[in-house]
Write an enzyme that holds these catalytic residues in place. Structure first.
Site, PDB file in Angstrom:
ATOM      1  N   CYS A 189       0.384   2.120   0.811  1.00 11.31           N
ATOM      2  CA  CYS A 189       0.375   3.563   0.583  1.00 11.31           C
ATOM      3  C   CYS A 189      -0.769   3.919  -0.361  1.00 11.31           C
ATOM      4  O   CYS A 189      -0.972   3.261  -1.388  1.00 11.31           O
ATOM      5  CB  CYS A 189       1.714   3.997  -0.027  1.00 11.31           C
ATOM      6  SG  CYS A 189       1.778   5.779  -0.290  1.00 11.31           S
ATOM      7  N   CYS A 225       1.916   6.223  -7.407  1.00  9.10           N
ATOM      8  CA  CYS A 225       3.194   6.356  -8.123  1.00  9.10           C
ATOM      9  C   CYS A 225       3.465   5.074  -8.933  1.00  9.10           C
ATOM     10  O   CYS A 225       3.567   3.981  -8.349  1.00  9.10           O
ATOM     11  CB  CYS A 225       4.321   6.617  -7.139  1.00  9.10           C
ATOM     12  SG  CYS A 225       3.898   7.904  -5.932  1.00  9.10           S
ATOM     13  N   CYS A 282       6.117   2.373  -7.977  1.00 11.38           N
ATOM     14  CA  CYS A 282       6.367   2.018  -6.570  1.00 11.38           C
ATOM     15  C   CYS A 282       5.703   0.721  -6.120  1.00 11.38           C
ATOM     16  O   CYS A 282       4.479   0.566  -6.199  1.00 11.38           O
ATOM     17  CB  CYS A 282       5.917   3.147  -5.657  1.00 11.38           C
ATOM     18  SG  CYS A 282       6.414   2.832  -3.940  1.00 11.38           S
ATOM     19  N   CYS A 341      18.990   6.655   6.521  1.00 11.39           N
ATOM     20  CA  CYS A 341      17.810   7.247   5.873  1.00 11.39           C
ATOM     21  C   CYS A 341      16.589   6.376   6.131  1.00 11.39           C
ATOM     22  O   CYS A 341      16.593   5.187   5.787  1.00 11.39           O
ATOM     23  CB  CYS A 341      18.018   7.326   4.368  1.00 11.39           C
ATOM     24  SG  CYS A 341      19.544   8.145   3.903  1.00 11.39           S
ATOM     25  N   CYS A 386      18.345  11.086   7.968  1.00 12.26           N
ATOM     26  CA  CYS A 386      17.530  11.533   6.834  1.00 12.26           C
ATOM     27  C   CYS A 386      16.194  10.818   6.925  1.00 12.26           C
ATOM     28  O   CYS A 386      16.138   9.663   7.350  1.00 12.26           O
ATOM     29  CB  CYS A 386      18.230  11.177   5.514  1.00 12.26           C
ATOM     30  SG  CYS A 386      17.242  11.614   4.060  1.00 12.26           S
ATOM     31  N   CYS A 425      17.276  16.654   0.298  1.00  9.82           N
ATOM     32  CA  CYS A 425      17.711  15.552  -0.565  1.00  9.82           C
ATOM     33  C   CYS A 425      16.621  15.410  -1.619  1.00  9.82           C
ATOM     34  O   CYS A 425      15.478  15.059  -1.290  1.00  9.82           O
ATOM     35  CB  CYS A 425      17.847  14.272   0.255  1.00  9.82           C
ATOM     36  SG  CYS A 425      18.205  12.833  -0.753  1.00  9.82           S
ATOM     37  N   ARG A 466      23.943  11.328  -5.803  1.00 10.58           N
ATOM     38  CA  ARG A 466      23.931   9.930  -5.369  1.00 10.58           C
ATOM     39  C   ARG A 466      23.533   8.984  -6.491  1.00 10.58           C
ATOM     40  O   ARG A 466      22.476   9.133  -7.114  1.00 10.58           O
ATOM     41  CB  ARG A 466      22.983   9.736  -4.175  1.00 10.58           C
ATOM     42  CG  ARG A 466      23.017   8.293  -3.671  1.00 10.58           C
ATOM     43  CD  ARG A 466      22.203   8.067  -2.401  1.00 10.58           C
ATOM     44  NE  ARG A 466      22.601   8.970  -1.370  1.00 10.58           N
ATOM     45  CZ  ARG A 466      21.756   9.781  -0.726  1.00 10.58           C
ATOM     46  NH1 ARG A 466      20.486   9.756  -1.005  1.00 10.58           N
ATOM     47  NH2 ARG A 466      22.188  10.588   0.210  1.00 10.58           N
TER      48      ARG A 466
HETATM   49  N1  SAM Z   1       6.327   7.861   0.438  1.00 11.90           N
HETATM   50  C1  SAM Z   1       7.322   8.851   0.424  1.00 11.90           C
HETATM   51  C2  SAM Z   1       7.334   9.659  -0.864  1.00 11.90           C
HETATM   52  O1  SAM Z   1       6.946   9.139  -1.890  1.00 11.90           O
HETATM   53  O2  SAM Z   1       7.726  10.821  -0.799  1.00 11.90           O
HETATM   54  C3  SAM Z   1       8.715   8.341   0.695  1.00 11.90           C
HETATM   55  C4  SAM Z   1       9.207   7.032   0.114  1.00 11.90           C
HETATM   56  S1  SAM Z   1       9.356   6.923  -1.655  1.00 11.90           S
HETATM   57  C5  SAM Z   1       9.584   5.186  -1.853  1.00 11.90           C
HETATM   58  C6  SAM Z   1      10.873   7.730  -2.053  1.00 11.90           C
HETATM   59  C7  SAM Z   1      11.326   7.731  -3.478  1.00 11.90           C
HETATM   60  O3  SAM Z   1      11.834   6.461  -3.845  1.00 11.90           O
HETATM   61  C8  SAM Z   1      10.339   8.044  -4.572  1.00 11.90           C
HETATM   62  O4  SAM Z   1      10.050   9.408  -4.687  1.00 11.90           O
HETATM   63  C9  SAM Z   1      11.069   7.543  -5.803  1.00 11.90           C
HETATM   64  O5  SAM Z   1      11.860   8.572  -6.350  1.00 11.90           O
HETATM   65  C10 SAM Z   1      11.945   6.419  -5.252  1.00 11.90           C
HETATM   66  N2  SAM Z   1      11.485   5.101  -5.744  1.00 11.90           N
HETATM   67  C11 SAM Z   1      10.406   4.421  -5.320  1.00 11.90           C
HETATM   68  N3  SAM Z   1      10.256   3.275  -6.011  1.00 11.90           N
HETATM   69  C12 SAM Z   1      11.261   3.228  -6.901  1.00 11.90           C
HETATM   70  C13 SAM Z   1      11.635   2.290  -7.925  1.00 11.90           C
HETATM   71  N4  SAM Z   1      10.921   1.206  -8.169  1.00 11.90           N
HETATM   72  N5  SAM Z   1      12.746   2.562  -8.660  1.00 11.90           N
HETATM   73  C14 SAM Z   1      13.462   3.679  -8.428  1.00 11.90           C
HETATM   74  N6  SAM Z   1      13.151   4.598  -7.485  1.00 11.90           N
HETATM   75  C15 SAM Z   1      12.066   4.383  -6.739  1.00 11.90           C
HETATM   76 FE1  SF4 Z   2       3.613   5.919  -1.615  1.00 13.94          FE
HETATM   77 FE2  SF4 Z   2       5.527   4.763  -3.016  1.00 13.94          FE
HETATM   78 FE3  SF4 Z   2       4.426   7.006  -3.915  1.00 13.94          FE
HETATM   79 FE4  SF4 Z   2       6.006   7.086  -1.716  1.00 13.94          FE
HETATM   80  S1  SF4 Z   2       6.645   6.555  -3.789  1.00 13.94           S
HETATM   81  S2  SF4 Z   2       4.023   8.076  -2.008  1.00 13.94           S
HETATM   82  S3  SF4 Z   2       5.532   5.067  -0.835  1.00 13.94           S
HETATM   83  S4  SF4 Z   2       3.377   5.006  -3.661  1.00 13.94           S
END
Ligand code: SAM
Ligand code: SF4
Ligand code: DTB
Length: 349
Positions: A56, A60, A63, A100, A131, A191, A266
Site C-alpha cells: 500500500c 499509516c 500498518c 468484512c 462490509c 462502520c 466493536r
Molecule cells: N486501506 C484501507 C484504509 O486504510 O482505509 C482499508 C484497510 S485498513 C487496514 C483499515 C483499518 O485497520 C485502519 O484504518 C486502522 O484503523 C486499522 N488498523 C490497521 N492496522 C492496525 C493495527 N496495527 N492495529 C490496530 N488497527 C489497525
Molecule cells: Fe494502506 Fe494500511 Fe493505511 Fe490502509 S491502513 S491505507 S492498508 S497503509
C-alpha cells in the site's frame, strides 16, 4: 427509546467528564444505556478477510501493509471471487453474521470496483451481511457499491484531528470525512472508529470519540481497535507504557457506548493480547460486536475455541447461528455460540 440520548453536539468538556467518572459510575452508566438499546447478552460476529494484501502506498504508522515499512509481509494481488466465496461460507458456518473484506489500497480504481462488486454479490448470496474497506471512495464509486448491495463500508477516523498528522501524512482527516460523506449519501451503513494505544494523549481519545459522535449520523458500527504493534512499523517503537492500559481501554468502550447508544460498538483489533476479564468488562461496558476468526487482516486474533469458550462462560450468544456445518470440528465450535432458540433464528436468518 430516549432520543435525548442520541446527540451530535458533544463538547470536549462533556466527554472528558465521562472519562473522569469513577470507574464503577462510568460502567454503571454505560451498561444502563446499553440495556436500553440492546440485548446485553448478545454479541455480533464479523469475520475479516484481506482480499488484497500489502504494497500500500500510504504511510499509516501503525500498518503492516504499507510499502514504506519492512514488515516481512508478502504482498498478494486481489483475490479471486471463488476464494472469497469459500472463505465467506466458512465464516458463516462458524457463526459469523457479517463478512468484512479489506484491501490495502489508498483508493480503489474504477476497474477494482467492478471486481469487488462480484465479491459483494457472492457474500450476500450466502445470506451474510457484507462490509468492505478499500480506502478512499469517490461519490460515484460509493454509489456503485451501494447499488451492488454492499451493507457497510468501513473507513476509520483513526484518532483525533490533532494527533492524526503524527500517524499519517499521505491523506488528510478531511479526506476521511469526505469518504464517510460519500458512503452515507450513497445510503450504505457506516462502520467508523479508530485506534487507541498509539501514544496519544487522553485528550485525543476524547476528541476522537467526539468527532465520531458529532458526525451527521452516528456510524452504525464503531470499531475500537487497540494498536497491534507490528515489527517494522513506526509505532512498534513506542515504549510499553505508551500503549493503553486495560482499564483505560474499557473506559473508551464505555464512553463510546454512552455517546453513540444505538451503534454497535466493536471490540476490535488487540483482543489476542487481552485477557478474558478485560474482554468481559468491555462487553459489560457496552461492546456488542467482535472480529471473529483466527486472523484480522494480516495479524492474529483469538481462535474460535477461545472465543466460544469465553462466550459460554459469560452466557453470551452470537446474533446468528450456522445453518449448515461442514465438519465435526466446526460443529463443536458452532454449538457453543448457539442459543436455545437456535431453530427459530436460523429460520429467520
Ligand atoms: N486501506 C484501507 C484504509 O486504510 O482505509 C482499508 C484497510 S485498513 C487496514 C483499515 C483499518 O485497520 C485502519 O484504518 C486502522 O484503523 C486499522 N488498523 C490497521 N492496522 C492496525 C493495527 N496495527 N492495529 C490496530 N488497527 C489497525
Ligand atoms: Fe494502506 Fe494500511 Fe493505511 Fe490502509 S491502513 S491505507 S492498508 S497503509
Ligand atoms: C477495523 O477497524 N479494524 C480492522 C477492520 N476495521 C478492517 C482491521 C484491523 C487490522 C489489524 C492489523 C492487521 O491485521 O493487519
Amino acid at each position: 427509546m430516549n432520543s435525548a440520548e442520541v446527540r451530535h453536539d458533544w463538547s470536549a468538556a462533556e466527554v472528558q467528564a465521562l472519562f473522569d467518572l469513577p470507574f464503577n459510575d462510568l460502567l454503571f452508566r454505560a451498561h444502563s444505556v446499553h440495556r436500553r438499546y440492546f440485548d446485553a447478552n448478545k454479541v455480533q460476529l464479523s469475520t475479516l478477510l484481506s482480499i488484497k494484501t500489502g504494497a500500500c502506498p500510504e504511510d499509516c504508522g501503525y500498518c503492516p501493509q504499507s510499502v514504506r515499512y519492512d514488515t516481512g509481509l508478502e504482498k498478494e494481488a486481489l483475490m479471486d471471487v471463488e476464494v472469497v466465496k469459500a472463505a465467506a461460507a466458512k465464516a458463516k458456518a462458524a457463526g459469523a453474521s457479517r463478512f468484512c473484506m479489506g484491501a490495502a489500497w489508498r483508493s480503489p480504481k474504477d476497474r477494482d470496483i467492478d471486481a469487488v462488486i462480484d465479491m459483494v454479490k457472492a457474500v450476500k448470496d450466502l445470506g451474510l451481511e457484507s462490509c468492505m474497506t478499500l480506502g478512499m471512495l469517490k461519490e460515484q464509486q460509493a454509489r456503485r457499491l451501494a447499488e451492488a448491495g454492499l451493507d457497510y463500508y468501513n473507513h476509520n477516523l483513526d484518532t483525533s484531528p490533532e494527533y492524526y498528522e503524527k500517524i499519517i501524512t499521505t491523506r488528510t482527516y478531511q479526506d476521511r470525512l469526505d469518504t464517510l460523506e460519500h458512503v452515507r449519501e450513497a445510503g450504505m451503513k457506516v462502520c467508523c472508529g479508530g485506534i487507541v494505544g498509539m501514544g496519544e494523549e487522553p485528550a485525543d481519545r476524547v476528541e476522537m470519540l467526539r468527532q465520531l459522535a458529532n458526525l451527521p449520523e452516528h456510524p452504525q458500527s464503531v470499531p475500537i481497535n487497540s494498536l497491534v504493534k507490528v515489527q517494522g512499523t513506526p509505532l512498534n517503537g513506542l515504549p510499553g507504557e505508551q500503549s493503553i492500559e486495560p482499564f483505560d481501554f474499557i473506559r473508551v468502550i464505555a464512553v463510546a457506548r454512552i455517546m453513540m447508544p444505538r451503534s454497535y460498538v466493536r471490540l476490535s483489533a488487540g483482543r489476542q493480547a487481552m485477557n478474558d476479564q478485560t474482554q468481559a468488562l468491555c462487553f459489560f461496558a457496552g461492546a456488542n460486536s467482535i472480529f471473529y476468526g483466527e486472523k484480522l487482516l494480516t495479524t492474529g486474533n483469538p481462535d474460535h475455541e477461545r472465543d466460544v469458550a469465553l462466550f459460554q462462560r459469560l452466557g453470551i450468544e452470537s446474533d446468528q447461528v450456522a445453518e449448515q456445518v461442514d465438519t465435526a470440528e466446526e460443529a463443536a465450535c458452532c454449538g457453543a455460540v448457539e442459543s436455545a432458540d437456535a431453530a427459530g433464528k436460523a429460520a429467520t436468518a
